[in-house]
Design a protein around this motif. Sequence first.
Motif, mmCIF file in Angstrom:
data_model
loop_
_atom_site.group_PDB
_atom_site.id
_atom_site.type_symbol
_atom_site.label_atom_id
_atom_site.label_comp_id
_atom_site.label_asym_id
_atom_site.label_seq_id
_atom_site.Cartn_x
_atom_site.Cartn_y
_atom_site.Cartn_z
ATOM 1 N N ILE A 182 4.181 -0.998 -7.554
ATOM 2 C CA ILE A 182 4.836 -1.202 -8.439
ATOM 3 C C ILE A 182 6.452 -1.747 -8.772
ATOM 4 N N ASP A 183 7.368 -0.577 -7.864
ATOM 5 C CA ASP A 183 8.560 -1.165 -7.996
ATOM 6 C C ASP A 183 8.659 -2.414 -7.182
ATOM 7 N N GLN A 184 7.931 -2.967 -6.625
ATOM 8 C CA GLN A 184 8.306 -4.516 -5.847
ATOM 9 C C GLN A 184 7.896 -4.272 -4.304
ATOM 10 N N SER A 185 8.310 -3.377 -3.808
ATOM 11 C CA SER A 185 8.459 -2.655 -2.430
ATOM 12 C C SER A 185 6.607 -3.237 -1.926
ATOM 13 N N VAL A 186 6.844 -3.254 -0.376
ATOM 14 C CA VAL A 186 5.827 -3.698 -0.127
ATOM 15 C C VAL A 186 4.893 -3.122 0.862
ATOM 16 N N THR A 198 -3.305 7.501 8.659
ATOM 17 C CA THR A 198 -4.252 6.536 8.375
ATOM 18 C C THR A 198 -3.461 5.539 7.126
ATOM 19 N N LEU A 199 -3.997 4.730 6.228
ATOM 20 C CA LEU A 199 -3.306 4.239 5.073
ATOM 21 C C LEU A 199 -3.587 5.113 3.579
ATOM 22 N N GLU A 200 -4.665 6.324 4.170
ATOM 23 C CA GLU A 200 -4.303 6.715 2.807
ATOM 24 C C GLU A 200 -3.774 7.579 2.777
ATOM 25 N N LYS A 201 -3.067 8.634 3.994
ATOM 26 C CA LYS A 201 -2.171 9.676 4.478
ATOM 27 C C LYS A 201 -1.036 7.985 4.049
ATOM 28 N N VAL A 202 -0.322 7.824 4.560
ATOM 29 C CA VAL A 202 0.223 6.473 4.061
ATOM 30 C C VAL A 202 0.713 6.328 2.580
ATOM 31 N N LEU A 203 -0.278 6.372 1.730
ATOM 32 C CA LEU A 203 0.309 5.523 0.703
ATOM 33 C C LEU A 203 -0.203 7.010 -0.443
ATOM 34 N N ALA A 204 -0.339 8.313 0.085
ATOM 35 C CA ALA A 204 -0.272 9.032 -0.166
ATOM 36 C C ALA A 204 1.472 9.987 0.063
ATOM 37 N N PHE A 205 2.356 9.829 1.394
ATOM 38 C CA PHE A 205 3.159 9.488 1.368
ATOM 39 C C PHE A 205 4.559 9.248 0.632
ATOM 40 N N ILE A 206 3.769 7.824 0.007
ATOM 41 C CA ILE A 206 4.423 7.073 -0.735
ATOM 42 C C ILE A 206 4.320 7.236 -2.114
ATOM 43 N N ALA A 207 3.452 8.201 -2.887
ATOM 44 C CA ALA A 207 2.753 8.502 -4.322
ATOM 45 C C ALA A 207 4.904 9.216 -4.281
ATOM 46 N N VAL A 208 4.482 10.370 -3.572
ATOM 47 C CA VAL A 208 5.393 11.430 -3.861
ATOM 48 C C VAL A 208 6.956 10.908 -3.551
#
Length: 90
Positions: free
Chosen positions: A10-14, A76-86
Amino acid sequence: MQIRGRLTLIDQSVVHIRENHVLATGWIDYAYQWQTANHTLIVRWDNAHDMPGIDTSPYHQHVNTEENVLPSEPMTLEKVLAFIAVQGSV
């Protein structure tokens, strides 16, 4: 088997995703790179090679720069997305 992808948040980061699955052994060679919209590294997690001096080698992360290498748990991808969400970017 190889998986590659790119997620624009959403913030345009990739988040760039690369996983190489070695089916015979179950090993997954990975790199997950989160960067700003203007290509500045935020964090990259990978296990591409041994990192002398890093207790969790080959698992490690690069934070803000390629040279700033820190220990990391296996990711894992799930752990990465959880980190980014925080962090508030998802």
